[in-house]
Design a protein around this motif. Structure first.
Motif, PDB file in Angstrom:
ATOM      1  N   GLY A   1      -5.030   1.549   5.411  1.00 44.08           N
ATOM      2  CA  GLY A   1      -4.126   2.611   4.973  1.00 44.08           C
ATOM      3  C   GLY A   1      -3.660   3.536   6.083  1.00 44.08           C
ATOM      4  O   GLY A   1      -2.697   4.292   5.896  1.00 44.08           O
TER       5      GLY A   1
ATOM      6  N   ASP B   1       1.772   7.335   7.150  1.00 48.46           N
ATOM      7  CA  ASP B   1       1.094   6.143   6.643  1.00 48.46           C
ATOM      8  C   ASP B   1       0.057   6.524   5.582  1.00 48.46           C
ATOM      9  O   ASP B   1       0.043   5.975   4.467  1.00 48.46           O
TER      10      ASP B   1
ATOM     11  N   SER C   1       1.850   7.793   2.460  1.00 48.28           N
ATOM     12  CA  SER C   1       2.609   6.820   1.656  1.00 48.28           C
ATOM     13  C   SER C   1       1.646   6.048   0.755  1.00 48.28           C
ATOM     14  O   SER C   1       1.929   5.830  -0.431  1.00 48.28           O
ATOM     15  N   THR C   2       0.508   5.672   1.282  1.00 45.92           N
ATOM     16  CA  THR C   2      -0.497   4.974   0.467  1.00 45.92           C
ATOM     17  C   THR C   2      -1.017   5.907  -0.636  1.00 45.92           C
ATOM     18  O   THR C   2      -1.123   5.517  -1.806  1.00 45.92           O
TER      19      THR C   2
HETATM   20 MG    MG Z   1       0.136   3.690   4.269  1.00 41.33          MG
END
Ligand code: MG
Ligand code: ADP
Length: 321
Positions: free
Chosen positions: A164, A275, A278-279
């Motif tokens: 992630g 990142d 977004s996860t």
């Molecule tokens: Mg991500």
């Protein structure tokens, strides 16, 4: 706000071709495609060998597939004894703990306890009993970060995966390398994680967000510079069985794929932040996800629901005027 005009028009990506001094490279690494486009002066040293070496180094540290990776070593031993790890790995675990707290547990690297039971290529998913067992190993607050760069898992059978944030961290390292080479304009991406450095010639870069169900279409396009853009989608690693979609973003509470969204794009100052968020926002869904993004400075989001509806953070939402 700086992205608004293009957002409103939902245009397809259309990057003008600039020939002079622009170099491109693409290669496979970390289970995805690295793409780079940068502007070189006559005395610019080719950055690609340094970038390749750095990404191979990170892959050897963080991959669950590479023999002797730090990640594998931790997963094999940390539920029995404290394991000494590198400074960099320790810092990534601290960052993961930060996002676990910030997202109310949606970001949880111990999702891997359930995550490893799925095989997206072979179309395999765990049954209810296995998932219930795995749920006991998911809780990032049981990851103990000890002095002297040591880590221990307080639960037996616990395992972690840094998928992630690994690529976001890697993109940030690549941008450092490009800056060290004196490069002022570049677009570096690793799969769905990108950073745009400076401008594209005289104009902002246009970053396209892929349509979640039509691979050759761009759902919308944003003009950006000096920011990270990360997209998490349910179309990257997935299979469909009995009408249900199984994909690689896991709700740590259930051990199952998060079910409300098709894609989340985050714009932030660093690729690591984009990142991780977004996860996380993918797991949180529209209401909780946007509430979180709206609380954070310098973070914007575009969410596409399974029904195709598009939702923006407040800074991107068109006002009455
Ligand atoms: Mg991500
Ligand atoms: P990628 O760019 O790798 O396709 P994303 O940024 O969308 O991926 O993140 C998905 C990856 O994050 C998964 O492949 C997995 O390694 C990891 N992951 C899945 N669910 C979670 C979660 N709840 N918390 C933290 N990491 C997760």
């Amino acid at each position: 706000m700086r992205y608004l005009p293009a957002l409103l028009s939902l245009v397809f990506l259309c990057q003008p071709v600039l020939a002079d001094g622009w170099e491109k490279a693409e290669w496979k690494v970390m289970g995805t495609l690295a793409s780079l486009s940068y502007h070189a002066d006559s005395d610019t040293v080719d950055p690609v060998p340094a970038l390749k070496a750095e990404l191979e180094r990170l892959n050897a540290m963080l991959s669950p597939w590479v023999e002797n990776s730090e990640l594998k070593r931790v997963n094999e031993h940390a539920d029995e004894q404290a394991v000494e790890i590198s400074n960099e790995f320790y810092r990534l675990l601290q960052t993961s703990a930060h996002y676990h707290r910030l997202t109310d547990g949606a970001f949880d690297i111990s999702f891997a306890g359930a995550g490893h039971l799925y095989d997206y290529r072979a179309g395999k998913a765990p049954d209810q009993d296995r998932l219930r067992e795995a749920a006991d190993t998911i809780d990032a607050s049981a990851i103990e970060l000890l002095p002297d760069n040591r880590v221990r898992f307080a639960r037996p059978g616990m395992r972690i995966d840094l998928g992630g944030i690994a690529k976001g961290h890697a993109v940030d390292r690549c941008i450092d390398i490009l800056r060290d080479h004196g490069i002022k304009q570049a677009w570096m991406s690793l799969g769905g994680d990108s950073y745009v450095l400076g401008q594209h010639g005289e104009r902002a870069w246009q970053v396209g967000i892929r349509h979640p169900r039509q691979a050759d279409k761009t759902a919308l396009s944003l003009p950006v510079s000096d920011v990270a853009v990360s997209t998490s989608g349910d179309y990257q690693r997935y299979f469909v069985r009995d009408g249900q979609r199984y994909h690689h973003i896991i709700n740590p509470g259930s051990g199952k794929s998060a079910g409300e969204l098709a894609s989340v794009t985050i714009i932030a100052d660093t690729s690591l932040e984009a990142d991780a968020l977004s996860t996380s926002v993918f797991v949180l869904g529209v209401d909780k996800g946007l509430a979180l993004v709206n609380r954070l400075d310098g973070v914007s989001a575009v969410l596409i629901r399974l029904d195709g509806s598009v939702h923006y953070s407040d800074d991107l939402t068109p006002g009455d005027g």
